[in-house]
Design a protein around this motif. Sequence first.
Motif: not given
Length: 430
Positions: A197, A199, A225, A236, A239, A274, A276, A283, A285, A351
Motif C-alpha cells: 500500500a 498513502v 488500511l 474496497e 480503503m 491511496s 493497495v 484498489t 481510493g 473507491v
Amino acid sequence: MAAQSDPTASTAPPAARPAPPLLCPDCGEPLEQTDRYCGGCGLNLAAPRTPEPRPAPAPAAGSMAPPATATATGPTAPDGPSPDETGSFVLAPPQGTQGDSDTLALGLVARLSDPREEESPAPAAGQAVCVACGVGGVDDDGYCEHCGHAQPRQRDHQEQELEGVAAVSDRGLRHHRNEDAFVVATASLPDGTPAVAAVVCDGVSTAHRPDDASAAASVAGGESLLAALERGTGAEEAMRGALLAAFDAVTALADEDDPAARPHHNAPACTCVSAVVTGPVFTVGWIGDSRAYWIPDDRSRPPARLTEDDSWAARMVAAGLMTEAEAYADARAHAITGWLGADAVEVDPHVAAFRPEGPGVIVVCTDGLWNYAESAAEMAEVVLPDARSRPLASARALLGVALDGGGHDNVTVAVLPFPATVSRAGIPSA
C-alpha cells in the motif's frame, strides 16, 4: 509682455504611487508585515542592517569638489543613512562628529557589526543548535534564535523503499516547507497473500497547519488500511474505512487549536489518494485532487488515469460547461471541492478496484507532479520503462520531471509494481 498660462494644463496632483511589495533584502523572497525571518533564506529581518558605503564619484574636470572627509554638521546633519540623488542610501557619520577619520571609522565599525558575533544566550537543555552559526538555539518555527538562519527540515526531502513499493517527497523549488506526506507499507492477508500500500496526502496551503494535516492523514489512513486487510476485510471496504480514519485524524487537529484564534483561519485540511495491491487486483481510493495512474509495462497498451479530481475544473467538465483543456486553463481550476478536515462540507470517499490484463505500475502522486504530466499519456512518457523493477529510481525520475518543470509546488510520488513483487510481507528491502 506677460506670459500667458496654459488653461489646458492640469493642476491635479500626481497619483500616489502604490506601495512597493515587501521583499527580502538578501534573496528577494516576498514577505508579510508580520514576518520575523525570511522563509527563503532565513534572514533575521529584525536585525539592524546598514548598507555598505559607496565611494563618491570622481569630480568632473574643472569642477569643484569637497574634500573626502567633509561631512554635514549642525542641527540638520543626519545621524544615519541618507538617500543620495539616485534614491540609494549612503552612510553619514554619527551626529556631532567633525569628520575626522578615526571617529568616522569607529562609527562605521559599530554600525556594520555582524549580529552573529554578538553574545547570545546558550540554547536550553535539549534544544537543537543552529547548523549555521553553531551558537544559537532553534525556535519552534525552525529558525536560529541567534543568527536567524533557517534550519534544514526533515520533511524537505524524504525517500522510502520497501519490497514492492517506493515513494519520494520533496519541498520543490518555490515553497518554504514541504506540506505533503506519505506512508508506504506491506502486510499479509489472512490467506498469506501480500498486500502493498501507499498513502499520499497533500496539505491545503490556505488552511491552518497543512503540514500537520497531511502527516496525520497519511499515518492514520495507512494504519487503518493495513489493520483492516490483516483482519480479512475486503480491499474496497478497507480503503473506504482508511479514508474516513484519515478524515477523523485531520478533524481532530482543529480541536487542538486555540478557540480564540479559530475565526482567523481555516481548519487544518489536506487531500488524500491511496492504492493497495492485493493479489490480481489493486484498489484506489481518494478525496481531493491528488491522483493515481496506471502505466502498463507494454507501452503499446493505453495508460489510464484512475481518479477524478474533486475540483472546480472537474465539475465544469462533468457538467458539460467546458472542455477539459478550457477548464484546466482557468485560474479556478485547482479550487478543490472535496478534502479532509473539519471544514469539509461532506466527506464522500471515492473507491475503485482494477484488474489489469498485464503487468505495470501504479503511480500515486500529488498535483506537484501531475501539473507537469497531466494526462495518462504524458505520465506514461515520463515513467521509466523499467519502473516495475526499479520503483525508487522511477519515483526519483518523476520528481526530477517536476523540478525540471519549475518545482512550483511540493512533490510527492509513490510507485507500486503490479503484480506485487513482495516475497516477505512487511520486510524492507536491503
